[in-house]
Motif scaffolding. Sequence first.
Motif, PDB file in Angstrom:
ATOM      1  N   ASN A 162      -6.235  -3.577   9.196  1.00 50.30           N
ATOM      2  CA  ASN A 162      -5.273  -2.976   8.275  1.00 50.30           C
ATOM      3  C   ASN A 162      -5.791  -1.746   7.536  1.00 50.30           C
ATOM      4  O   ASN A 162      -5.067  -0.766   7.382  1.00 50.30           O
ATOM      5  N   SER A 163      -7.021  -1.793   7.039  1.00 46.26           N
ATOM      6  CA  SER A 163      -7.503  -0.668   6.226  1.00 46.26           C
ATOM      7  C   SER A 163      -7.570   0.622   7.039  1.00 46.26           C
ATOM      8  O   SER A 163      -7.084   1.671   6.601  1.00 46.26           O
ATOM      9  N   ASP A 164      -8.126   0.571   8.241  1.00 47.50           N
ATOM     10  CA  ASP A 164      -8.200   1.779   9.074  1.00 47.50           C
ATOM     11  C   ASP A 164      -6.829   2.163   9.619  1.00 47.50           C
ATOM     12  O   ASP A 164      -6.493   3.345   9.718  1.00 47.50           O
ATOM     13  N   TRP A 165      -6.018   1.171   9.962  1.00 42.55           N
ATOM     14  CA  TRP A 165      -4.663   1.406  10.473  1.00 42.55           C
ATOM     15  C   TRP A 165      -3.834   2.167   9.446  1.00 42.55           C
ATOM     16  O   TRP A 165      -3.219   3.190   9.750  1.00 42.55           O
ATOM     17  N   LEU A 166      -3.863   1.685   8.213  1.00 43.67           N
ATOM     18  CA  LEU A 166      -3.089   2.339   7.162  1.00 43.67           C
ATOM     19  C   LEU A 166      -3.683   3.685   6.766  1.00 43.67           C
ATOM     20  O   LEU A 166      -2.943   4.629   6.462  1.00 43.67           O
ATOM     21  N   ALA A 167      -5.002   3.813   6.798  1.00 45.31           N
ATOM     22  CA  ALA A 167      -5.627   5.102   6.483  1.00 45.31           C
ATOM     23  C   ALA A 167      -5.184   6.164   7.484  1.00 45.31           C
ATOM     24  O   ALA A 167      -4.848   7.302   7.100  1.00 45.31           O
ATOM     25  N   GLU A 168      -5.159   5.817   8.764  1.00 44.62           N
ATOM     26  CA  GLU A 168      -4.721   6.776   9.791  1.00 44.62           C
ATOM     27  C   GLU A 168      -3.231   7.079   9.665  1.00 44.62           C
ATOM     28  O   GLU A 168      -2.799   8.220   9.866  1.00 44.62           O
ATOM     29  N   PHE A 169      -2.436   6.076   9.324  1.00 42.45           N
ATOM     30  CA  PHE A 169      -1.001   6.287   9.134  1.00 42.45           C
ATOM     31  C   PHE A 169      -0.757   7.221   7.949  1.00 42.45           C
ATOM     32  O   PHE A 169       0.082   8.126   8.019  1.00 42.45           O
ATOM     33  N   VAL A 171       0.826  -1.210   0.000  1.00 37.06           N
ATOM     34  CA  VAL A 171       0.000   0.000   0.000  1.00 37.06           C
ATOM     35  C   VAL A 171       0.860   1.259   0.000  1.00 37.06           C
ATOM     36  O   VAL A 171       0.617   2.198  -0.768  1.00 37.06           O
ATOM     37  N   LEU A 172       1.878   1.290   0.857  1.00 34.48           N
ATOM     38  CA  LEU A 172       2.718   2.486   0.942  1.00 34.48           C
ATOM     39  C   LEU A 172       3.473   2.727  -0.364  1.00 34.48           C
ATOM     40  O   LEU A 172       3.615   3.870  -0.799  1.00 34.48           O
ATOM     41  N   LYS A 173       3.927   1.670  -1.006  1.00 32.42           N
ATOM     42  CA  LYS A 173       4.577   1.811  -2.311  1.00 32.42           C
ATOM     43  C   LYS A 173       3.570   2.241  -3.368  1.00 32.42           C
ATOM     44  O   LYS A 173       3.874   3.077  -4.219  1.00 32.42           O
ATOM     45  N   MET A 174       2.364   1.691  -3.308  1.00 30.69           N
ATOM     46  CA  MET A 174       1.338   1.997  -4.298  1.00 30.69           C
ATOM     47  C   MET A 174       0.998   3.488  -4.317  1.00 30.69           C
ATOM     48  O   MET A 174       0.766   4.063  -5.367  1.00 30.69           O
ATOM     49  N   VAL A 175       0.997   4.114  -3.143  1.00 34.60           N
ATOM     50  CA  VAL A 175       0.649   5.543  -3.095  1.00 34.60           C
ATOM     51  C   VAL A 175       1.861   6.438  -3.310  1.00 34.60           C
ATOM     52  O   VAL A 175       1.763   7.652  -3.179  1.00 34.60           O
ATOM     53  N   GLY A 176       3.010   5.840  -3.624  1.00 28.00           N
ATOM     54  CA  GLY A 176       4.156   6.620  -4.037  1.00 28.00           C
ATOM     55  C   GLY A 176       5.266   6.834  -3.031  1.00 28.00           C
ATOM     56  O   GLY A 176       6.238   7.546  -3.312  1.00 28.00           O
ATOM     57  N   HIS A 177       5.176   6.222  -1.857  1.00 25.51           N
ATOM     58  CA  HIS A 177       6.235   6.385  -0.865  1.00 25.51           C
ATOM     59  C   HIS A 177       7.383   5.416  -1.140  1.00 25.51           C
ATOM     60  O   HIS A 177       7.192   4.344  -1.714  1.00 25.51           O
ATOM     61  N   HIS A 178       8.574   5.802  -0.702  1.00 25.48           N
ATOM     62  CA  HIS A 178       9.731   4.911  -0.763  1.00 25.48           C
ATOM     63  C   HIS A 178       9.694   4.061   0.503  1.00 25.48           C
ATOM     64  O   HIS A 178       9.650   4.606   1.608  1.00 25.48           O
ATOM     65  N   VAL A 179       9.714   2.737   0.366  1.00 22.09           N
ATOM     66  CA  VAL A 179       9.600   1.837   1.512  1.00 22.09           C
ATOM     67  C   VAL A 179      10.781   0.876   1.524  1.00 22.09           C
ATOM     68  O   VAL A 179      11.055   0.202   0.525  1.00 22.09           O
TER      69      VAL A 179
END
Length: 193
Positions: free
Chosen positions: A176-183, A25-33
Amino acid sequence: MPAKRVLILTGDCAEDLEVMVPYQVLKMVGHHVDAVCPDKLAGQSVRTIINEMEGAQTYSEKRGHNFELNATFADIQESSYDALVIPGGRAPEYIRLNPRVIEIVRHFATNNKPIAITCHGIQILTAANVLSGRNVTAYYACGPEVTNAGGHYVMKGITEVLVDGNLVTAVAWPGNSDWLAEFLKLLGTTITP
């Protein structure tokens, strides 16, 4: 919004969905992971596990996948990262014994950088002694550790999350969905349809 640099601290027997989903998810939205494990190199893998609630008093554990690490733990410079993710599973119980893991976590905590923790991942923060006065949730069996570390354990449902300043905590992978949305909010990430 510029891409953020996010570090994932993991190890063998991490919960599969708590490693793979945030990484993707983090890579998909463009972050470097960068995903790392103590004593392992980029290109090596950690074995994941899948935890299931099957009617017993606690979860059962099944073999997951081989998750390939894309960075070398020994090369990590925590000051070059904007945020930290700590998945659960059994990995936290032993990677927290590594002094460098504790040093990395303390950097993120003392610099008020966003930290996403789920399930047993909270064990690393208790070992780092960075939870004093903080409100967090985690897998239920970790509640006493949070309290002993000076934190306030908040009982949440299996899909619920808790945000306290720079900390985003969840009970387990069903959240996961709410956890990642808040992150993502803490990272300043906006997603437009």
